[in-house]
Design an enzyme around this catalytic site. Structure first.
Site, PDB file in Angstrom:
ATOM      1  N   SER A 249      -3.300 -30.294   3.626  1.00  0.00           N
ATOM      2  CA  SER A 249      -2.238 -30.628   4.559  1.00  0.00           C
ATOM      3  C   SER A 249      -1.346 -29.426   4.888  1.00  0.00           C
ATOM      4  CB  SER A 249      -1.430 -31.795   3.982  1.00  0.00           C
ATOM      5  OG  SER A 249      -0.593 -32.354   4.952  1.00  0.00           O
TER       6      SER A 249
ATOM      7  N   ASP B  20      -5.070 -16.852  11.104  1.00  0.00           N
ATOM      8  CA  ASP B  20      -5.255 -16.648  12.539  1.00  0.00           C
ATOM      9  C   ASP B  20      -4.395 -15.504  13.073  1.00  0.00           C
ATOM     10  OD1 ASP B  20      -7.044 -18.696  12.558  1.00  0.00           O
ATOM     11  OD2 ASP B  20      -5.907 -20.014  13.903  1.00  0.00           O
TER      12      ASP B  20
ATOM     13  N   LYS C 130      -7.368 -31.849   5.244  1.00  0.00           N
ATOM     14  CA  LYS C 130      -6.541 -32.919   5.810  1.00  0.00           C
ATOM     15  C   LYS C 130      -5.756 -32.346   6.984  1.00  0.00           C
ATOM     16  CE  LYS C 130      -2.959 -36.326   4.985  1.00  0.00           C
ATOM     17  NZ  LYS C 130      -2.070 -35.873   6.082  1.00  0.00           N
TER      18      LYS C 130
END
Length: 439
Positions: free
Chosen positions: A306, A317, A331
């Protein structure tokens, strides 16, 4: 909350009201209709199914072996409605709702484990640091097959977790299966769980460790203080930072955003997409990078879920950190808590979140840049090598350096990386980056 409460799924992201952590505690109950208006406002009510529902309810009341009141039947019907949506949607009674609000503050009762369901079994997602579960040696991936001798297979998550709850100090025996091996028992006592979400220390001069155990409302603030402490303890600019998110089950989305914001100067952090208007949000950096752009490694594993995946995915990224370890839990959905009347609430999945590059983590997880599996470290002696400095009449060091005969080094202080292979590898990588960058 999942820390052995009566909720039914993962991680603290379930405690989130999108864009306003903990706001659900004070907001009035929203109307049910607006959330689904876009798709259902023009659809007629399924009268045949409603007649069937009423008939089933009447038959149960008339024929069931024991009397059942209307309130119980209707509450169970509501629970059934939510339980068949996805593993993270649930109906919260007053006790569950209170526990959910309590858990995000960092103090609650239980054993200190995050649990989920897999193939009809109760599975440990991750133990929380410094709790009865972690101290007893319970590990992420363990299956709980019995609770006090009673099998868990076939039970709902709520039923199983209800049995694990109880009075503080009361002992409970869990029967676990690890890696398909022989079942074994672990006995531990329930306790009030006080979770400190951020821990920090210098691993050695120039290299700091920040561990986040879960994302609470004040985690962003605590990370800011941890960075300041590391700089103070080091006495100068750091050479590298390790952000340890292993076995971190997640938490409040806004806290994850704040943590990333401490390590980048610009760019997107995370965005969410859903059916309702307020479920589509974008979070970007504010430019308050407090890390001084030093090299960074993020550690993750299968217990990282999560909000942990939001942080790891964003830093990956943005090319801000090297992500190391093993693939995370996966998740990638966001739950909204909608307060109802009588201190009840709905917790429903309203959106998916995406990393800056548009990756959905749902059911896939974050794949590390460098895979490093958990392993045991065995230190071996270097051998009784005879050195030049041991020779009688040896020449001194021309630069004035002290002689270093064999056995002259003192015993080093024990550090976390000494018996943590993944942490040791992360530290080695940071040292290499520091050398090649000329720091």
């Amino acid at each position: 909350m999942l820390h052995l409460s009566r909720l039914t799924s993962l991680a603290l992201t379930i405690a989130l009201v999108i864009g306003a952590p903990l706001a659900f505690a004070a907001q009035p109950a929203p109307a049910v209709a607006p959330a689904g208006t876009a798709a259902t406002s023009k659809a007629p009510l399924p009268l045949e199914e409603l007649r069937t529902f009423a008939e089933v309810m009447d038959r149960i009341k008339a024929a069931y072996v024991e009397p059942v009141d209307d309130k119980t039947l209707l509450e169970n019907a509501i629970k059934g409605m939510l339980s068949n949506l996805d593993p993270h949607s649930a109906y919260l009674g007053p006790e569950d709702f209170a526990e959910l609000q309590e858990s995000t503050s960092g103090e609650f009762g239980g054993l200190g484990i995050e649990v989920g369901a897999e193939d009809g079994f109760i599975k440990v997602v991750s133990p929380i640091d410094d709790t009865p579960a972690s101290k007893a040696g319970i590990q992420a991936g363990d299956f709980i097959v019995k609770i006090n001798g009673a099998p868990t297979r076939g039970q709902t998550m709520t039923e199983a977790v209800d049995k694990m709850r109880g009075k503080i100090g009361q002992k409970i025996t869990l029967t676990l299966v690890r890696d398909g091996g022989t079942p074994f028992d672990v006995t531990l006592a329930r306790a009030v769980i006080q979770v400190k979400s951020v821990k920090t220390q210098l691993l050695e001069s120039g290299y700091g460790l920040i561990r986040i155990t879960q994302f609470q409302v004040k985690t962003g603030e605590e990370v800011s203080k941890a960075l300041a402490k590391l700089r103070k303890d080091n006495g100068k600019k750091l050479n590298g930072i390790i952000l340890d998110l292993r076995n971190n089950p997640g938490g409040v989305l806004q806290a994850a955003v704040e943590v990333v914001d401490h390590f980048i100067t610009k760019g997107l952090i995370v965005y969410t997409k859903g059916r309702i208007a307020n479920s589509e949000l974008r979070f970007s950096a504010t430019g308050k990078d407090e890390s001084e752009a030093v090299p960074m490694v993020v550690l993750i594993n299968g217990g990282s879920a999560s909000a942990s995946e939001i942080v790891a995915g964003a830093l990956q990224d943005q090319k801000r950190a090297v992500v190391m370890g093993t693939t995370s839990f996966g998740k990638g959905s966001v739950q909204t808590v909608l307060p109802l009347n009588n201190d009840r609430a709905l917790k429903i999945t309203t959106a998916l979140y995406f990393t800056p590059n548009g990756r959905s983590i749902q059911a896939q997880g974050i794949v590390p840049d460098i895979e490093v599996r958990k392993a045991k470290i065995t230190n071996e002696a270097d051998g009784d090598y005879f050195k030049e400095a041991d020779l009688q009449g040896h020449l001194g060091n021309g630069n004035g350096g002290a002689d270093k005969p064999s056995g002259s080094g003192g015993k080093a202080k024990a550090m976390p990386q000494d018996d943590d292979y993944q942490l040791a590898q992360a530290l080695s990588l940071l040292k290499g980056l520091s050398i090649t960058s000329g720091r």
